[in-house]
Structure formats: structure tokens, C-alpha cells
Design a protein around this motif. Structure first.
Motif, mmCIF file in Angstrom:
data_model
loop_
_atom_site.group_PDB
_atom_site.id
_atom_site.type_symbol
_atom_site.label_atom_id
_atom_site.label_comp_id
_atom_site.label_asym_id
_atom_site.label_seq_id
_atom_site.Cartn_x
_atom_site.Cartn_y
_atom_site.Cartn_z
ATOM 1 N N VAL A 97 33.120 37.548 45.512
ATOM 2 C CA VAL A 97 31.754 37.511 44.988
ATOM 3 C C VAL A 97 31.180 38.908 44.766
ATOM 4 N N GLY A 98 31.506 39.844 45.633
ATOM 5 C CA GLY A 98 30.952 41.184 45.525
ATOM 6 C C GLY A 98 31.727 42.125 44.619
ATOM 7 N N ALA A 99 32.686 41.610 43.865
ATOM 8 C CA ALA A 99 33.507 42.458 42.998
ATOM 9 C C ALA A 99 32.659 43.094 41.899
ATOM 10 N N ASP A 100 32.991 44.314 41.567
ATOM 11 C CA ASP A 100 32.302 45.017 40.486
ATOM 12 C C ASP A 100 32.846 44.518 39.150
ATOM 13 N N PRO A 101 31.965 44.090 38.231
ATOM 14 C CA PRO A 101 32.452 43.569 36.943
ATOM 15 C C PRO A 101 33.099 44.638 36.059
ATOM 16 N N LEU A 102 32.911 45.903 36.361
ATOM 17 C CA LEU A 102 33.507 46.973 35.568
ATOM 18 C C LEU A 102 34.885 47.388 36.084
ATOM 19 N N ALA A 103 35.343 46.768 37.165
ATOM 20 C CA ALA A 103 36.642 47.121 37.743
ATOM 21 C C ALA A 103 37.769 46.690 36.812
ATOM 22 N N PHE A 104 38.840 47.465 36.826
ATOM 23 C CA PHE A 104 40.053 47.137 36.075
ATOM 24 C C PHE A 104 40.960 46.355 37.020
ATOM 25 N N VAL A 105 41.303 45.114 36.643
ATOM 26 C CA VAL A 105 42.052 44.232 37.532
ATOM 27 C C VAL A 105 43.297 43.714 36.821
ATOM 28 N N VAL A 106 44.451 43.903 37.458
ATOM 29 C CA VAL A 106 45.696 43.266 37.039
ATOM 30 C C VAL A 106 46.170 42.502 38.266
ATOM 31 N N GLN A 107 45.902 41.208 38.265
ATOM 32 C CA GLN A 107 46.127 40.383 39.442
ATOM 33 C C GLN A 107 47.069 39.248 39.099
ATOM 34 N N ARG A 108 48.078 39.076 39.914
ATOM 35 C CA ARG A 108 49.020 37.971 39.768
ATOM 36 C C ARG A 108 48.896 37.110 41.010
ATOM 37 N N PRO A 109 48.492 35.838 40.876
ATOM 38 C CA PRO A 109 48.215 35.013 42.060
ATOM 39 C C PRO A 109 49.431 34.736 42.928
#
Length: 157
Positions: A97-109
Motif C-alpha cells: 500500500v505504501g509503495a511509491d507510484p514513481l518506482a521502477f518495478v520489475v517483479q516476477r511473482p
């Protein structure tokens, strides 16, 4: 010289439901027909499933030449302020919930670990990168070592 390299491939156990789902859909389309409808769904859907699963697992993460590469994106390590290796719960917290919307994310579940690369670049609004990794401590150590080597090399010039 390459300090770290990893490919975020899809594990073998995810190939089974992917190919099974494609085969089931092809069988649904076939449903006992003859002619083209007998083989075309299998000839199209199974290779599409293989291509899709390969494409999802194509991401490469590497540290080389003073830069962090994540697929097509690259970050000069001189802009790295800190690197934090994350386990499953840490990744969930950073991406929650507190994640910054401008962060660069490459996430593999399907990959439990990750690293958070905190940036120090006044010209870039991106506060941090979050990158999935099967070996987050090794990736974090490689990025920090490359950053320190770049700082020493830049200071001696």
C-alpha cells in the motif's frame, strides 16, 4: 567485465499448467471435428503458449561496466544510494500500500526475493527500483561493489 548476471526464467512447474491450459483450449476448439479444425488449434495454441512462457521469462538482470541492467533499462551505479536485499515479506511490504507510484518495478511473482535499489539522482523523479532476484544478497553486493569501484575510479580521474 560482468560482476553479476541472472535470468528471471519461468520455473518448470509453471510450464505444466501453461501448456496444459493451451492443450485443453485446443481440445475444446477441436471437439471431435475433422479437417483443419482437428489439428489447427493444437498447431497454433501450443506454440503460442511456449512463446508466451518464454517471453515472460526473458528478463535478464546483470551488473556490468558500472551499470545495472534490467531487461532494456539500465542505471549507472553512481546514482545508487543504497541497495537492500528483500525476502518475500520485505518485497510485499515495499510493493504494498505504501509503495511509491514513481518506482521502477520489475517483479516476477514466482520469484520470492528482490532487491530495492534506492536512488540518489536529483534529475530523476524515480525514488527506487524494485527488482525480483533469486539471489538478492549477491545482486545487492554486486551493485554496491560496482558503485564503490565507480566512486574510486571517478575520484582518481
Amino acid at each position: 567485465m560482468e560482476e553479476y548476471a541472472e535470468r528471471l526464467t519461468v520455473p518448470w512447474w509453471l510450464w505444466l499448467p501453461g501448456l496444459g491450459g493451451a492443450a485443453l483450449l485446443a481440445a475444446e476448439i477441436w471437439m471431435g471435428s475433422t479437417g483443419v479444425r482437428a489439428w489447427l488449434p493444437f498447431a497454433v495454441l501450443l506454440p503460442l503458449a511456449v512463446a508466451g512462457l518464454w517471453w515472460v521469462g526473458r528478463i535478464r538482470v546483470r551488473v556490468a561496466g558500472g551499470e545495472l541492467y534490467v531487461d532494456d533499462a539500465h542505471l549507472p551505479v553512481r546514482f545508487v544510494a543504497d541497495v537492500v536485499p528483500l525476502d518475500v515479506s520485505g518485497r510485499r511490504e515495499v510493493l504494498g500500500v505504501g509503495a511509491d507510484p514513481l518506482a521502477f518495478v520489475v517483479q516476477r511473482p514466482w520469484i520470492g526475493g528482490a532487491v530495492q535499489v534506492v536512488l540518489d539522482d536529483p534529475a530523476d523523479p524515480t525514488p527506487y527500483w524494485v527488482i525480483s532476484s533469486r539471489h538478492p544478497t549477491e545482486l545487492a553486493a554486486a551493485v554496491l561493489a560496482a558503485r564503490d569501484a565507480a566512486a574510486v575510479g571517478g575520484a582518481s580521474r
